[in-house]
Design a protein around this motif. Structure first.
Motif, mmCIF file in Angstrom:
data_model
loop_
_atom_site.group_PDB
_atom_site.id
_atom_site.type_symbol
_atom_site.label_atom_id
_atom_site.label_comp_id
_atom_site.label_asym_id
_atom_site.label_seq_id
_atom_site.Cartn_x
_atom_site.Cartn_y
_atom_site.Cartn_z
ATOM 1 N N VAL A 67 79.268 2.586 69.634
ATOM 2 C CA VAL A 67 79.471 1.599 68.553
ATOM 3 C C VAL A 67 80.214 2.256 67.393
ATOM 4 O O VAL A 67 81.125 1.659 66.795
ATOM 5 C CB VAL A 67 78.110 1.031 68.102
ATOM 6 C CG1 VAL A 67 78.294 0.153 66.865
ATOM 7 C CG2 VAL A 67 77.461 0.238 69.225
ATOM 8 N N THR A 68 79.839 3.502 67.063
ATOM 9 C CA THR A 68 80.520 4.218 65.976
ATOM 10 C C THR A 68 82.012 4.361 66.261
ATOM 11 O O THR A 68 82.846 4.126 65.377
ATOM 12 C CB THR A 68 79.897 5.611 65.787
ATOM 13 O OG1 THR A 68 78.523 5.475 65.449
ATOM 14 C CG2 THR A 68 80.615 6.371 64.670
ATOM 15 N N ALA A 69 82.332 4.736 67.498
ATOM 16 C CA ALA A 69 83.738 4.936 67.857
ATOM 17 C C ALA A 69 84.522 3.629 67.765
ATOM 18 O O ALA A 69 85.652 3.602 67.272
ATOM 19 C CB ALA A 69 83.840 5.522 69.259
ATOM 20 N N THR A 101 88.619 7.545 51.295
ATOM 21 C CA THR A 101 88.119 7.876 52.625
ATOM 22 C C THR A 101 86.608 8.060 52.622
ATOM 23 O O THR A 101 85.938 7.800 53.626
ATOM 24 C CB THR A 101 88.810 9.151 53.145
ATOM 25 O OG1 THR A 101 90.225 8.958 53.120
ATOM 26 C CG2 THR A 101 88.400 9.463 54.579
ATOM 27 N N ILE A 102 86.061 8.497 51.500
ATOM 28 C CA ILE A 102 84.599 8.598 51.396
ATOM 29 C C ILE A 102 83.965 7.229 51.609
ATOM 30 O O ILE A 102 82.989 7.081 52.374
ATOM 31 C CB ILE A 102 84.198 9.180 50.027
ATOM 32 C CG1 ILE A 102 84.641 10.643 49.917
ATOM 33 C CG2 ILE A 102 82.685 9.059 49.819
ATOM 34 C CD1 ILE A 102 84.384 11.259 48.560
ATOM 35 N N GLY A 107 81.401 3.146 55.063
ATOM 36 C CA GLY A 107 81.503 1.849 55.730
ATOM 37 C C GLY A 107 81.248 1.966 57.223
ATOM 38 O O GLY A 107 80.597 1.101 57.827
ATOM 39 N N ILE A 108 81.786 3.030 57.858
ATOM 40 C CA ILE A 108 81.543 3.226 59.294
ATOM 41 C C ILE A 108 80.050 3.389 59.565
ATOM 42 O O ILE A 108 79.480 2.752 60.469
ATOM 43 C CB ILE A 108 82.309 4.464 59.801
ATOM 44 C CG1 ILE A 108 83.822 4.221 59.747
ATOM 45 C CG2 ILE A 108 81.893 4.801 61.241
ATOM 46 C CD1 ILE A 108 84.653 5.442 60.110
ATOM 47 N N THR A 144 75.262 11.281 58.440
ATOM 48 C CA THR A 144 76.113 10.621 59.435
ATOM 49 C C THR A 144 77.444 10.208 58.812
ATOM 50 O O THR A 144 78.513 10.378 59.420
ATOM 51 C CB THR A 144 75.399 9.381 60.003
ATOM 52 O OG1 THR A 144 74.155 9.769 60.566
ATOM 53 C CG2 THR A 144 76.259 8.702 61.070
ATOM 54 N N ALA A 145 77.373 9.680 57.586
ATOM 55 C CA ALA A 145 78.591 9.269 56.895
ATOM 56 C C ALA A 145 79.497 10.471 56.629
ATOM 57 O O ALA A 145 80.741 10.364 56.698
ATOM 58 C CB ALA A 145 78.241 8.572 55.580
#
Length: 386
Positions: A67-69, A101-102, A107-108, A144-145
């Motif tokens: 899901v992350t990818a 980008t942070i 958001g991811i 994780t972020a």
């Protein structure tokens, strides 16, 4: 990066449909390959780790990484659009890869946990899955972020490096094409310079015959010169011709000059069989032949043999024109303009750079020898680094 100044050559710019061009307006192949490549590698590495580790909860972790990818591919595309928006401004690109980008990385992590936790709250889901408190769940979320942030920055560095490399390739191709066009124009101008130089010497030959009241030979010489010029302009009008064609032209010219010097001029030609088809600039030895006539035959009362030799010298061609006589250091002050030798040097430099050369001087056999060294045709317009 925005490609605003130079059009990308066809071999560097893949053909895409208008739909995909709207989604990826710049460097579509680089963008797609790097985005999919980075996140596919992320998923594969974690999948291998899950399979090798064998912990009970890693089957679930594999879904998390998948899901992350998937989400990260879309977010990275957004980062790609931000980078091409700022164009080629380095400071702006560095800024994009830091502060914005942070938030993209957050958001991811947020969208991944939101999708997997639904309908539960995100922190409750993280705490339940990993067996930690809500405070520790928040720390896990930011960890994780941070990994996602490093992945995005890594992708950005790879993409910008490849895009900059492509930009340099495009600039180099355009520069070489411009240099080639300039050199070709210079070559044609130098070749056309030979025409008035040749005509000047030819008229002197005709004038000499007329002064000596040799009207018949003068008429024959004019007719022969006209036929020779017609052949040069029509039959061998190409910029590059074979050694065999070039020497055939010069033999024809020398046969014309034999009308003027029937008892004094003889010709000796030697061509190695393996260099007959070697491509060389048209009329490259014409000035050498003219000099041999003007400074050798015309100024001598004895018979003069003009010897033309074409032979291989390693991976180069050696063309030499020799005649009896002595080359004087002040020959340019003795009725010579020096145009012929200068023209040859300039043409060789324009075509081959330092790979070709012209040497002229006296040998031990009391002959004047002019030698041209020419590399093979693949050396034309080659770039040389000093």
């Amino acid at each position: 990066m925005a490609a605003r100044s130079l059009p990308v050559p066809e071999n560097l710019a893949p053909t895409v449909s208008p739909f995909w061009h709207k989604i990826f307006p710049v460097n579509i192949d680089l963008a797609v390959k790097t985005i999919l490549g980075v996140w596919s590698a992320y998923f594969i590495v974690n999948a291998i780790r899950a399979l090798l580790w064998g912990a009970p909860d890693h089957s679930h972790d594999l879904i998390v990484h998948m899901v992350t990818a998937i989400i990260a591919v879309t977010v990275t595309w957004a980062l790609y659009r931000l980078l091409i928006m700022v164009g080629e401004r380095t400071a702006s690109m560095v800024f994009i890869l830091t502060i914005p980008t942070i938030f993209l990385a957050l958001g991811i992590a947020y969208l991944t946990d939101l999708f997997l936790a639904y309908p539960r709250p995100i922190l409750e889901y993280i705490g339940t899955v990993h067996g930690v408190s809500e405070h520790q769940a928040l720390s896990h979320f930011f960890d994780t972020a941070f990994v996602d942030y490093l992945m995005l920055v890594g992708w950005g560095g790879i993409y910008l490096a490849l895009a900059n490399s492509r930009k340099s390739q495009v600039a180099l191709i355009h520069s070489r094409n411009l240099e080639r066009a300039t050199r070709e124009s210079e070559m044609r101008a130098l070749r056309y310079q030979l025409n008035p130089h040749f005509v000047f010497n030819a008229l002197n030959s005709v004038s000499s015959l007329i002064i000596d009241k040799k009207n018949g030979p003068a008429e024959n010489l004019v007719d022969g010169l006209a036929e020779y010029m017609r052949a040069v302009l029509n039959d061998y009008g190409a910029d590059m011709i074979t050694v065999e064609q070039e020497i055939a032209q010069q033999i024809r010219y020398l046969e014309i000059e034999q009308v003027r010097f029937p008892d004094r001029l003889s010709i000796d030609v030697k061509i190695d069989p393996d260099v007959r088809k070697w491509k060389i600039p048209a009329l490259i030895i014409q000035p050498l032949i003219e000099n041999a006539i003007k400074h050798g035959v015309a100024r001598s009362c004895e018979p003069v043999c003009i010897r033309i030799v074409a032979a291989r010298d390693g991976d180069h061609l050696k063309l030499s024109v020799a005649n009896e006589g002595k080359m004087r250091a002040d020959y340019q002050q003795n009725g010579s303009t020096g145009t012929g030798l200068a023209n040859i040097k300039e043409r060789l430099a324009a075509l081959y750079g330092p790979a070709a050369a012209l040497f002229a001087g006296n040998d031990k056999n009391k002959k004047v020898v002019a030698t041209i060294i020419i590399p093979d045709e693949n050396q034309i317009f080659r770039d040389y680094c000093l």
